[in-house]
Structures are given as structure tokens and as C-alpha cells.
Design a protein around this motif. Structure first.
Motif: not given
Length: 151
Positions: A133-143
Motif C-alpha cells: 500500500n505504501a508503494l503507490p503512495q510513494t510513487a505518487e509523491a515522487e511524481a
């Protein structure tokens, strides 16, 4: 406490199946007369052994299954850490059939090892799900950060 009982306790942790069975029989005698005191004493000894990494918790896990049965015994010994749960499950299950054991090798049959492995994966499941669950949030924050830098 009688002198013969004290000698059985001095030999702790037992290193053989007959030694574990002798300790089980002794503990059953005392548990019949003093169930609360034996359970509290058992828990205190178990927690001390786990806390200070003193050998003997496997013997106590076996005794837990032999004295209290599989599920209650597992609940007693799983109060330490979730990481100990798979080994505790295998040991307590084997302890509930202690009279059938011939050697310490009999503790780990294929069925119990597979069940222990399943319990291990179940113990890791919350961590895996949290990380997924943390991976999509991290990728979204990086974008979002990249967009800000480009502007």
C-alpha cells in the motif's frame, strides 16, 4: 517441594524426550493442586528465558502443549513476539502429543513444518500488505515532486 521434585527442576532444560516427559508429569501434579500459581510461574519463567535468550524455551513450549493443550498452550507462549509464533506453534503442537515422541527429531514432522511455514507467512502478511500500500503512495509523491521541479 520434595527433594526428588527439586532434582527434576535442577536438570532444566531437559535435553531428552524422557526428561521432558518427567518434567511434564511433575508439572501436572503441581498444576492439579496449584493451577494459578503454576501458570503464573510458567509464564514468568518463559518470559525471562525469552527476554534474555536463555536456552530452554523450546522445552517450555513443549510443556505448554503437554499441560494445557494446543490452543491454550499456543496462547500462553505466543505472548512474547509474533516472530516466535511459528516455532511456538510447532513446539506446542508436538507437546500436545508428547507421549508419542521417541526422540527430539520427532518434533518436526512434515505436516507441522508446513503448518509452521504457513503461520510464518501469515505473520508476515500485515507487513507485506503495508509495504504494498505504501508503494503507490510513494510513487505518487515522487511524481508530484518531479512536476514541481519541472515548473
Amino acid at each position: 517441594m520434595q527433594a526428588s521434585d527439586l532434582s527434576a527442576l535442577k536438570a532444566f532444560p531437559p535435553r531428552t524426550v524422557p526428561g521432558i516427559i518427567a518434567l511434564r508429569d511433575l508439572m501436572k501434579q503441581y498444576a492439579a493442586s496449584f493451577p494459578v500459581q503454576v501458570t503464573i510461574g510458567y509464564c514468568m519463567v518463559y518470559l525471562c528465558l525469552q527476554t534474555f535468550a536463555v536456552p530452554g524455551t523450546l522445552s517450555l513450549s513443549l510443556l505448554s502443549g503437554a499441560l494445557y493443550g494446543t490452543l491454550p498452550g499456543l496462547l500462553l507462549v505466543s505472548g512474547t513476539l509474533i516472530g516466535c509464533l511459528p516455532n511456538n506453534f510447532v513446539a506446542v503442537s508436538a507437546g500436545s502429543r508428547l507421549g508419542e515422541l521417541v526422540s527430539l527429531r520427532d518434533l518436526y514432522d512434515r505436516r507441522l513444518l508446513l503448518l509452521g511455514l504457513a503461520v510464518s507467512f501469515m505473520a508476515l502478511l500485515p507487513i507485506v500488505l503495508k509495504n504494498m500500500n505504501a508503494l503507490p503512495q510513494t510513487a505518487e509523491a515522487e511524481a508530484k515532486m518531479l512536476k514541481r521541479k519541472q515548473q
